[in-house]
Design a protein around this motif. Structure first.
Motif, PDB file in Angstrom:
ATOM      1  N   SER B 465       0.832  -1.194   0.000  1.00  0.00           N
ATOM      2  CA  SER B 465       0.000   0.000   0.000  1.00  0.00           C
ATOM      3  C   SER B 465       0.868   1.245   0.000  1.00  0.00           C
ATOM      4  CB  SER B 465      -0.881   0.029   1.250  1.00  0.00           C
ATOM      5  OG  SER B 465      -1.849  -0.989   1.165  1.00  0.00           O
ATOM      6  N   GLU B 466       0.317   2.311  -0.511  1.00  0.00           N
ATOM      7  CA  GLU B 466       1.019   3.590  -0.453  1.00  0.00           C
ATOM      8  C   GLU B 466       0.007   4.714  -0.495  1.00  0.00           C
ATOM      9  OE1 GLU B 466       4.548   3.902  -2.861  1.00  0.00           O
ATOM     10  OE2 GLU B 466       4.473   6.083  -2.902  1.00  0.00           O
ATOM     11  N   LEU B 467       0.350   5.800   0.210  1.00  0.00           N
ATOM     12  CA  LEU B 467      -0.481   7.007   0.166  1.00  0.00           C
ATOM     13  C   LEU B 467       0.171   8.009  -0.761  1.00  0.00           C
ATOM     14  CD1 LEU B 467      -2.714   8.966   1.350  1.00  0.00           C
ATOM     15  CD2 LEU B 467      -0.944   9.692   2.957  1.00  0.00           C
ATOM     16  N   SER B 468      -0.630   8.611  -1.619  1.00  0.00           N
ATOM     17  CA  SER B 468      -0.111   9.718  -2.415  1.00  0.00           C
ATOM     18  C   SER B 468      -1.063  10.885  -2.280  1.00  0.00           C
ATOM     19  CB  SER B 468      -0.003   9.301  -3.882  1.00  0.00           C
ATOM     20  OG  SER B 468       0.129  10.445  -4.703  1.00  0.00           O
ATOM     21  N   ILE B 469      -0.521  12.051  -1.939  1.00  0.00           N
ATOM     22  CA  ILE B 469      -1.328  13.276  -1.980  1.00  0.00           C
ATOM     23  C   ILE B 469      -0.584  14.238  -2.885  1.00  0.00           C
ATOM     24  CG2 ILE B 469      -2.368  15.154  -0.682  1.00  0.00           C
ATOM     25  CD1 ILE B 469      -2.622  13.427   1.686  1.00  0.00           C
ATOM     26  N   SER B 470      -1.219  14.598  -3.977  1.00  0.00           N
ATOM     27  CA  SER B 470      -0.521  15.388  -4.977  1.00  0.00           C
ATOM     28  C   SER B 470      -0.753  16.871  -4.735  1.00  0.00           C
ATOM     29  CB  SER B 470      -1.022  15.006  -6.361  1.00  0.00           C
ATOM     30  OG  SER B 470      -2.297  15.555  -6.558  1.00  0.00           O
ATOM     31  N   PRO B 471       0.074  17.717  -5.365  1.00  0.00           N
ATOM     32  CA  PRO B 471      -0.127  19.159  -5.207  1.00  0.00           C
ATOM     33  C   PRO B 471      -1.539  19.622  -5.596  1.00  0.00           C
ATOM     34  CG  PRO B 471       2.015  18.721  -6.162  1.00  0.00           C
ATOM     35  CD  PRO B 471       1.305  17.396  -6.080  1.00  0.00           C
ATOM     36  N   SER B 472      -2.228  18.872  -6.450  1.00  0.00           N
ATOM     37  CA  SER B 472      -3.605  19.259  -6.775  1.00  0.00           C
ATOM     38  C   SER B 472      -4.591  18.720  -5.738  1.00  0.00           C
ATOM     39  CB  SER B 472      -3.974  18.736  -8.154  1.00  0.00           C
ATOM     40  OG  SER B 472      -3.766  17.339  -8.212  1.00  0.00           O
ATOM     41  N   ARG B 473      -4.065  18.183  -4.647  1.00  0.00           N
ATOM     42  CA  ARG B 473      -4.858  17.693  -3.519  1.00  0.00           C
ATOM     43  C   ARG B 473      -5.717  16.472  -3.853  1.00  0.00           C
ATOM     44  NH1 ARG B 473      -6.120  23.282  -0.198  1.00  0.00           N
ATOM     45  NH2 ARG B 473      -3.928  23.738  -0.014  1.00  0.00           N
ATOM     46  N   TYR B 474      -5.234  15.743  -4.821  1.00  0.00           N
ATOM     47  CA  TYR B 474      -5.836  14.448  -5.109  1.00  0.00           C
ATOM     48  C   TYR B 474      -5.137  13.443  -4.204  1.00  0.00           C
ATOM     49  CZ  TYR B 474      -6.367  10.049  -7.741  1.00  0.00           C
ATOM     50  OH  TYR B 474      -6.606   8.754  -8.125  1.00  0.00           O
ATOM     51  N   LEU B 538      -9.536  10.489  -4.490  1.00  0.00           N
ATOM     52  CA  LEU B 538     -10.502  11.589  -4.402  1.00  0.00           C
ATOM     53  C   LEU B 538      -9.764  12.916  -4.267  1.00  0.00           C
ATOM     54  CD1 LEU B 538     -12.054  11.968  -0.845  1.00  0.00           C
ATOM     55  CD2 LEU B 538      -9.975  10.664  -1.273  1.00  0.00           C
ATOM     56  N   ILE B 539     -10.462  13.980  -4.602  1.00  0.00           N
ATOM     57  CA  ILE B 539      -9.905  15.318  -4.383  1.00  0.00           C
ATOM     58  C   ILE B 539     -10.322  15.728  -2.975  1.00  0.00           C
ATOM     59  CG2 ILE B 539      -9.893  17.732  -5.123  1.00  0.00           C
ATOM     60  CD1 ILE B 539      -8.749  16.055  -7.314  1.00  0.00           C
ATOM     61  N   LEU B 540      -9.341  16.062  -2.146  1.00  0.00           N
ATOM     62  CA  LEU B 540      -9.656  16.479  -0.782  1.00  0.00           C
ATOM     63  C   LEU B 540     -10.219  17.899  -0.833  1.00  0.00           C
ATOM     64  CD1 LEU B 540      -6.471  15.070   0.946  1.00  0.00           C
ATOM     65  CD2 LEU B 540      -8.778  14.154   1.156  1.00  0.00           C
ATOM     66  N   GLY B 541     -11.479  18.019  -0.544  1.00  0.00           N
ATOM     67  CA  GLY B 541     -12.127  19.324  -0.657  1.00  0.00           C
ATOM     68  C   GLY B 541     -12.118  20.062   0.664  1.00  0.00           C
ATOM     69  N   GLY B 542     -12.698  21.221   0.661  1.00  0.00           N
ATOM     70  CA  GLY B 542     -12.884  21.956   1.900  1.00  0.00           C
ATOM     71  C   GLY B 542     -11.628  22.615   2.436  1.00  0.00           C
ATOM     72  N   PHE B 543     -10.556  22.561   1.677  1.00  0.00           N
ATOM     73  CA  PHE B 543      -9.341  23.219   2.149  1.00  0.00           C
ATOM     74  C   PHE B 543      -9.123  24.496   1.351  1.00  0.00           C
ATOM     75  CE2 PHE B 543      -8.798  18.773   3.151  1.00  0.00           C
ATOM     76  CZ  PHE B 543      -8.431  18.845   4.475  1.00  0.00           C
ATOM     77  N   PRO B 544      -8.842  25.597   2.046  1.00  0.00           N
ATOM     78  CA  PRO B 544      -8.624  26.835   1.298  1.00  0.00           C
ATOM     79  C   PRO B 544      -7.377  26.725   0.443  1.00  0.00           C
ATOM     80  CG  PRO B 544      -8.024  27.124   3.610  1.00  0.00           C
ATOM     81  CD  PRO B 544      -8.626  25.760   3.484  1.00  0.00           C
ATOM     82  N   ARG B 545      -7.423  27.275  -0.761  1.00  0.00           N
ATOM     83  CA  ARG B 545      -6.256  27.342  -1.623  1.00  0.00           C
ATOM     84  C   ARG B 545      -5.178  28.175  -0.946  1.00  0.00           C
ATOM     85  NH1 ARG B 545      -5.090  24.012  -5.451  1.00  0.00           N
ATOM     86  NH2 ARG B 545      -6.895  22.696  -5.228  1.00  0.00           N
TER      87      ARG B 545
END
Lengths: 173, 717
Positions: B465-474, B538-545
Motif C-alpha cells: 500500500s502507499e499514500l499519495s497526496i498530490s499538489p492538486s490535492r488528489y 478523491l480530491i480532498l475538498g474543503g481546504f482553502p487554496r
C-alpha cells in the motif's frame, strides 16, 4: 469504406520512447531482441548556426492501397472492411519477407517463428472505445488515432487557428 | 461455447480488454520507479500483472505515463528480484549468499545493532535511504528513536540544496505557477525527459503563446520550442543570472516597490552585478551579449513570469548554492515572488510535496532534538546545510567511515543504497568494505547489496500500500494489486518490525503504517480510513487554496524578515553573503593548465528518458533503447579526434578513465560532452573526485568539470 489511421505532430515529439515500449507491453514483445511495431527515429541538422533535433515516431501506416497486400503470395494480409486496418493472418504467413521489401515504412517484423507480425492499430481496443496503446501513453499528445477524416479536420482547425492568431492576435476559440 | 465465441474471447484476451469474459481486471496502483507518483492502471489476470497504463482520473499524470512506468511488468517480475532475506557467506562483493528466514534476519540485525550501540554509541550506526521517498519519515523516526542523528538520504546529492539556497534568500521554497504565467524562464530542466507525464504543462503553455526562455548547454526539445535558447557553458549559470540582473537594473526593468519594501542588501547586490555587463557575461558564458540582453528583457518585461529549475542541475556545481541563489534572486528583483503566474510559495508536506496541508511530519520523524544526540555526519563541514536540512550529509559518509573521525561509523542500515551515487564512487565502495555491519534493503541484488552482510527483499509499490497526496490535492491510498514477489515485504513494515526487535518501545510506530499517517495528517483532519473509501482516489475538498503574497502579512522567515540579496546567515557562517559567481573548480578559465590536457567540459547525469539513475539498466525493454554506455559528443569534436558514431572511445579526467561508445550529436555544443551516470562497468562518477563539492551544501559538482576523449586503441584504458 471507413479508414482509421494514426496522426503525428512532429513539433510535439520529444523522443521519450514511451510509445515504443507501450507497444511492446501491449503486444508482450519480450525475450531477446523483441520486435516493436513502432519505432522512433532521431533526425539532426544544423540550420545556419542553429542545431535542430527532431524525432519521428512511425509504425504501420495502414495504407489505403497497401503494397504489402499486393505482394503477399499467400494473401495472408488484408484490409478490414470496418476500419481499413491492415492485418495479417499469421497462420497463413509463410515468412517470405515480400511484404518487408514492399513496405516503405519498415512496418513488417519477423518474430522467432519466422512469420510476420505488425501493428494492428489496436483495433480491438478501438472497438471497445480505447485508444491504441502508443496513443494512450503519449505524454505530449504528439500521437493520435482515429478516422482519417476526423484527424485531418483536427489538423486543419489547428493550422487555421495558428494563422488566425498571427493575423488578428489573441482571440479565443 | 461455439467456436466463433471462443475465437472472439481469445481476441479480447490477446488485446487485454478488461471485463468478466476475459477475467482481466484493472486495479489502481502507483508507480514508484521515480518520485512523480503517477497513477497506474494495472491490468491483472489470474493474479499477474499483464499490462500497465496511466490512470486517467489521477491528476498527477492524467492517463499519461513514461517509458519507465510502462516497463513496470519487466521491472516488477525481474529475475534479479530478491525473493527472501539473505545472509552473506562469501567475501564482501562476492554475491555468495544463503537464504534465511525473516525472523532470523531481523533478530541478527537487532542483536548486532544493539551491540554496536552499546559499545560505541548509537551514532556509530547510520540509517540511509535512497529513492523513492515514501518511507523516509519512518526511517528517520527509527534512527532517532535508536539514538542516532545519522539519518541521511540520496537528497544529500539531489534537490535539497535548491531548498537550502531558496531558504537562505527567501526563508522558504516555491513552485512555478505554470498555469497562470505568461513567460517561463526554464533553467536547465528537461521536463520531457525528467517527468514526461507532467510535461504537458509546457505543451499547453506553448499552445497558449507563453514565452519561453530556455537556459542550458543541452539542446532539448524545449530548447527547440523556446523563443530564446541561452546555450551557456556548463557551470556558468550564476554568471548568466548576474548578467541578466545587470540588464534588468541598468534598464530600470526591476520592481522598485518590491525591492525597496521587501528586500535586504540590494545596494550591495546592485554594486556587485554592475561588473556583469553583457560583454563580461558573454565572455564567461559563451553567449553573445545581444542574447543575454534579449533574454533579460523578455523575462523582465513579460508579466507575470516564472522561473523553473530542475531538482538539482543548478546546484550540481562547485558553486552550486550561490549559482542557484543568483538565478532565483531574479524572482524578487522582477516582483514575481509569490504572485499569480510567478513563483508561488506553497508549504510542502509529506516528503516534499507542495500541497499546502498542515502536518505533523516533522514531529513524527524527528523524535529527538539535535542537542540530545551526537553531531551529525557532515555537520562540522557543512554548518549551513545542517542548520536548514534536518538530515546528515551523506557525501561526508565515506570520509568518516575511512577516518573514524570525529567518531567511528561501524554500521549502515540502508534502503536502496547505491555506491555509484557518490562522487568518486570507488571510494564509497571501499568504505562499504570497511564497515563492520551493513544491511541493505532492496528490490534487486545490486552491486551495492553484494557488500551487505544481510540483504532484505523489499516489495515494489504494486505489492504493497502507499499514500499519495498530490499538489492538486488528489489523494489515493493503494492496496496491493499483485501478491508480493517471493517473500518480499513493504519497506515501512520492515522498519516497524525492526523497531520492535530493537526494543525501541514506540507505541505509535507499532500501530502500523496507517496509524502513523493519521498522526501525521491529523492537523488537516485527513484520515486514511476516509481516503480508503475511494479506491480510485478523491480530491480532498474543503481546504482553502494557498493564497498569494503571504509575505505582506508575515514577512520573510529570514534574519532580516526580508528577501535577502545578501544573506545574513551566509555572512555569519563565513561565506560570501551575495550570490557571487565562481568558476567551476575545474574549468578552462580556473585551471587552464588542466584544460591544456583535458580540453573538453564534462557534464554528467542529465536525464535520459529510459533511465532513472541506475534502476532501469537491468530492465530489457529500457536497456534495449540504449544498450551501451554512451558519451554525447558534438560532431565537430568527434571529427577533430577522428571519432565516428558508435566507436569505442576512452573518456578521461585526471582521476581516471572509462571505456564508452561515442554518440555524435548536436544535443551537446562543441567543447562539451555529456555522460549518463551509474552505468555498471562505465561509471562516470569514478572520474570525479570524492571532494569535488560545493562548499555550502556539499553537493557534488557533477555538471561541470574537465575531461578528454580519445579513440580507443582497441585494448586497455
Amino acid at each position: 469504406m471507413m479508414q482509421y489511421g494514426f496522426s503525428f505532430d512532429i513539433s510535439r515529439c520529444t523522443g521519450c520512447m514511451a510509445c515504443v515500449i507501450a507497444c511492446q507491453d501491449q503486444n508482450d514483445s519480450e525475450g531477446d531482441n523483441p520486435p516493436s511495431f513502432r519505432y522512433v527515429i532521431k533526425y539532426e541538422k544544423v540550420q545556419g548556426t542553429n542545431p535542430l533535433i527532431y524525432f519521428f515516431s512511425i509504425s504501420c501506416q495502414h495504407c489505403g492501397d497497401a503494397p504489402c497486400i499486393m505482394v503477399c503470395p499467400v494473401r495472408a494480409i488484408k484490409k478490414r472492411d470496418e476500419d481499413g486496418v491492415v492485418v495479417i493472418d499469421r497462420d497463413l504467413c509463410i515468412g517470405c519477407h515480400s511484404c518487408e521489401m514492399a513496405c516503405p515504412f519498415g512496418a513488417p517484423k519477423f518474430q522467432g517463428d519466422g512469420r510476420m507480425a505488425k501493428c494492428d492499430l489496436c483495433y480491438t481496443r478501438i472497438e471497445k472505445n480505447m485508444k491504441p496503446a502508443c496513443v494512450r501513453i503519449c505524454p505530449t499528445g504528439a500521437l493520435g488515432a482515429g478516422p482519417i477524416e476526423e484527424l485531418s479536420k483536427k489538423k486543419a482547425e489547428k493550422a487555421s487557428f495558428v494563422f488566425l492568431t498571427s493575423l488578428v492576435g489573441d482571440y479565443h476559440r | 461455447m461455439s467456436k466463433g465465441e471462443d475465437a472472439s474471447i481469445r481476441r479480447l484476451i490477446k488485446a487485454k480488454i478488461p471485463g468478466k469474459e476475459t477475467g482481466i481486471e484493472i486495479k489502481k496502483g502507483l508507480c514508484s520507479i521515480c518520485n512523480a507518483q503517477c497513477g497506474i492502471d494495472v491490468y491483472v489476470k489470474d493474479g499477474r500483472l499483464i499490462k500497465t497504463e496511466g490512470t486517467l482520473e489521477n491528476p498527477v499524470n492524467k492517463g499519461r505515463l513514461c517509458v519507465k512506468g510502462v516497463s513496470n511488468k519487466q521491472y516488477v517480475y525481474h529475475r534479479e528480484r530478491i525473493r527472501s532475506p539473505l545472509l552473506r557467506v562469501g567475501e564482501k562483493g562476492s554475491d555468495r549468499f544463503v537464504p534465511i528466514s525473516w525472523d532470523e534476519a531481523l533478530d541478527r540485525i537487532a542483536l548486532r545493532l544493539n551491540e554496536i550501540k552499546e559499545e560505541s554509541g548509537p551514532e556509530s550506526v547510520v540509517f540511509f535511504t535512497g529513492f523513492p521517498k515514501w518511507l523516509r519519515p519512518f526511517l528517520k523516526r527509527l534512527a532517532h528513536n535508536f539514538g542516532s542523528p545519522n539519518y541521511m538520504s540520496e537528497s544529500s546529492t539531489c534537490y535539497l540544496a535548491t531548498v537550502l539556497a531558496n531558504r537562505l534568500t527567501y526563508g522558504c521554497s516555491f513552485v512555478p505557477d505554470l498555469k497562470n504565467t505568461k513567460c517561463i524562464l526554464n533553467w536547465s530542466s528537461n521536463p520531457y525527459y525528467s517527468s514526461a507525464p507532467q510535461a504537458i504543462n509546457f505543451v499547453e503553455a506553448l499552445e497558449r503563446g507563453v514565452k519561453i526562455i530556455d537556459v542550458g548547454p543541452l539542446n532539448t526539445t524545449l530548447s527547440r520550442q523556446a523563443d530564446i535558447h541561452l546555450r551557456i557553458r556548463p557551470g556558468t549559470s550564476g554568471a548568466l543570472a548576474l548578467g541578466i540582473a545587470h540588464v534588468i537594473i541598468e534598464e530600470d526593468l526591476y520592481d522598485r516597490e518590491f525591492v525597496s519594501n521587501w528586500t535586504y542588501g540590494f545596494e550591495e547586490y546592485r554594486a556587485y552585478v554592475k561588473e556583469y555587463t553583457p560583454e563580461v557575461t558573454a565572455k564567461i558564458t559563451g553567449l553573445a551579449p545581444q542574447e543575454i540582453i534579449a533574454g533579460a528583457r523578455l523575462y523582465a518585461r513579460t508579466k507575470p513570469a516564472t522561473i523553473v529549475t530542475s531538482a538539482s542541475v543548478t546546484v550540481h556545481h562547485t558553486n552550486g548554492v550561490q549559482n542557484h541563489r543568483a538565478i532565483t534572486a531574479l524572482i524578487g528583483l522582477t516582483g514575481n515572488f509569490d504572485r499569480p503566474g510567478g513563483n508561488h510559495v506553497v508549504p510542502t508536506s509529506y516528503y516534499h510535496r507542495a500541497t499546502g496541508f498542515d502536518t505533523r511530519e516533522e514531529e513524527f520523524e524527528q523524535t529527538k532534538n539535535w542537542e540530545e544526540m551526537a553531531k551529525r555526519i557532515g555537520e562540522e563541514e557543512y554548518p549551513v546545510w545542517s542548520r536548514f536540512i534536518h538530515e546528515a550529509q551523506a557525501v561526508s559518509l565515506p570520509f568518516q567511515i575511512m577516518s573514524g573521525k570525529p567518531y567511528p561509523v561501524r554500521a549502515l542500515v540502508g534502503f536502496g543504497v547505491n555506491y555509484r551515487m557518490w562522487p568518486g564512487s570507488d571510494f564509497m565502495k571501499k568504505s562499504l568494505e570497511r564497515l563492520e555491519f551493513f544491511v541493505d534493503v532492496d528490490l534487486f541484488m545490486t552491486d551495492t547489496a553484494k557488500f551487505a552482510d544481510i540483504v532484505l527483499p523489499a516489495s515494489s509499490s504494486l505489492e504493497r500500500s502507499e499514500l499519495s497526496i498530490s499538489p492538486s490535492r488528489y489523494a489515493i491510498w493503494t492496496e496491493p494489486v499483485i501478491p508480493p514477489v517471493g517473500d518480499s515485504r513493504s519497506d515501512v513494515d520492515i522498519i516497524i518490525e525492526l523497531s520492535k526487535r530493537l526494543n525501541l518501545n514506540d507505541p505509535l510506530l507499532s500501530k502500523g503504517h496507517e496509524a502513523c499517517l493519521d498522526f501525521i495528517f491529523e492537523p488537516s483532519n485527513i484520515r486514511i480510513e476516509e481516503i480508503k473509501k475511494h479506491p480510485g482516489g478523491l480530491i480532498l475538498g474543503g481546504f482553502p487554496r494557498t493564497p498569494y503574497e503571504k509575505y505582506k502579512k508575515t514577512g520573510f522567515s529570514t534574519p532580516t524578515g526580508k528577501m535577502e540579496f545578501a544573506s545574513v546567515i551566509l555572512r555569519e557562517a563565513g561565506y560570501d553573503p551575495l550570490p557571487v559567481y565562481r568558476e567551476p573548480k575545474y574549468s578552462p578559465i580556473s585551471t587552464p593548465h588542466i584544460a591544456a590536457m583535458y580540453p573538453l567540459i564534462l557534464t554528467t547525469g542529465a536525464r535520459l528518458p529510459m533511465y532513472m539513475h541506475s534502476r532501469m539498466y537491468r530492465v530489457p525493454w529500457t536497456r534495449g533503447l540504449r544498450p551501451d554506455p554512451m558519451v554525447d559528443i558534438n560532431p565537430k569534436d568527434g571529427e577533430e579526434r577522428g571519432i565516428k558514431q558508435n566507436e569505442r572511445v576512452v573518456l578521461s579526467t585526471p582521476r581516471g578513465s572509462i571505456m564508452v561508445k561515442a554518440n555524435l550529436t548536436e544535443y551537446v555544443p562543441p567543447g562539451v560532452v555529456n555522460m549518463y551516470h551509474g552505468f555498471p562497468g562505465a561509471d562516470v562518477n569514478e572520474l570525479i573526485e570524492p571532494d569535488y563539492r560545493d562548499p555550502i551544501s556539499g553537493y557534488p559538482g557533477y555538471k561541470s568539470l574537465l575531461c578528454d576523449i580519445r579513440k580507443s586503441n582497441g585494448g586497455d584504458l
